[in-house]
Design a protein around this motif. Sequence first.
Motif, PDB file in Angstrom:
ATOM      1  N   ARG A  93       0.847  -1.195   0.000  1.00  0.00           N
ATOM      2  CA  ARG A  93       0.000   0.000   0.000  1.00  0.00           C
ATOM      3  C   ARG A  93       0.877   1.237   0.000  1.00  0.00           C
ATOM      4  N   GLY A  94       0.318   2.319  -0.490  1.00  0.00           N
ATOM      5  CA  GLY A  94       1.038   3.584  -0.443  1.00  0.00           C
ATOM      6  C   GLY A  94       1.885   3.838  -1.670  1.00  0.00           C
ATOM      7  N   ASP A  95       2.722   4.855  -1.553  1.00  0.00           N
ATOM      8  CA  ASP A  95       3.571   5.295  -2.654  1.00  0.00           C
ATOM      9  C   ASP A  95       4.795   4.399  -2.801  1.00  0.00           C
ATOM     10  N   LYS A  96       5.405   4.471  -3.988  1.00  0.00           N
ATOM     11  CA  LYS A  96       6.665   3.773  -4.214  1.00  0.00           C
ATOM     12  C   LYS A  96       7.677   4.211  -3.172  1.00  0.00           C
ATOM     13  N   GLN A  97       8.595   3.326  -2.870  1.00  0.00           N
ATOM     14  CA  GLN A  97       9.637   3.600  -1.887  1.00  0.00           C
ATOM     15  C   GLN A  97      10.990   3.178  -2.446  1.00  0.00           C
ATOM     16  N   TRP A  98      12.030   3.867  -1.995  1.00  0.00           N
ATOM     17  CA  TRP A  98      13.382   3.489  -2.386  1.00  0.00           C
ATOM     18  C   TRP A  98      13.846   2.308  -1.561  1.00  0.00           C
ATOM     19  N   GLN A  99      14.430   1.313  -2.226  1.00  0.00           N
ATOM     20  CA  GLN A  99      15.055   0.172  -1.559  1.00  0.00           C
ATOM     21  C   GLN A  99      16.536   0.148  -1.924  1.00  0.00           C
TER      22      GLN A  99
END
Length: 175
Positions: free
Chosen positions: A118-124
């Motif tokens: 859920r939610g926005d893309k995130q940096w990994q």
Amino acid sequence: MGLRALLGVEDAGGTYRARYVHYDGCPTVIVPALTALVHNVLDHDQAAAVDHLLRSDWRSLYALPGTGMAGEVVGAPILCAPEPETGHIGTTTPGDREWAYLFGGHRLHVYLAVWPERGDKQWQPWACWSVNELPSLSMTELLDVQKRGFATQWRAADFRKYMAAVAERYGEVWR
């Protein structure tokens, strides 16, 4: 499709300053270009390379084909805002960017933008190399990093779509 990316510098706390690359921001294109910039064009001067990268946004940045992993660098700058983008790698959303290449200390950190459940893309965090070892990286290693990244993005996006379909059909069932 542009395969957009960020190029810049990251401090120890995760705050970054970076510029945008519009086309071909994947590891098999950007890492050889950064290698050539640091080691060939600017004689191993990482700080000068970062300064060069932060002067403008880039339409594209690549090492000239046929010149090897650390060959000639070609960049097409874009007229842009006077200041680089800033953010925190752990909290800033990637937006339409897929990759980020940030110099920190004596390392090149590579981040991948991935959709969570859920939610926005995130940096990994995705890959990290010593700047000194960049010239010895093989295209096979870069291709593996890139392929694993794309596979991870596709799986995450597919799972997210699947869970949205389940929620639509059966109501909210997870969490």
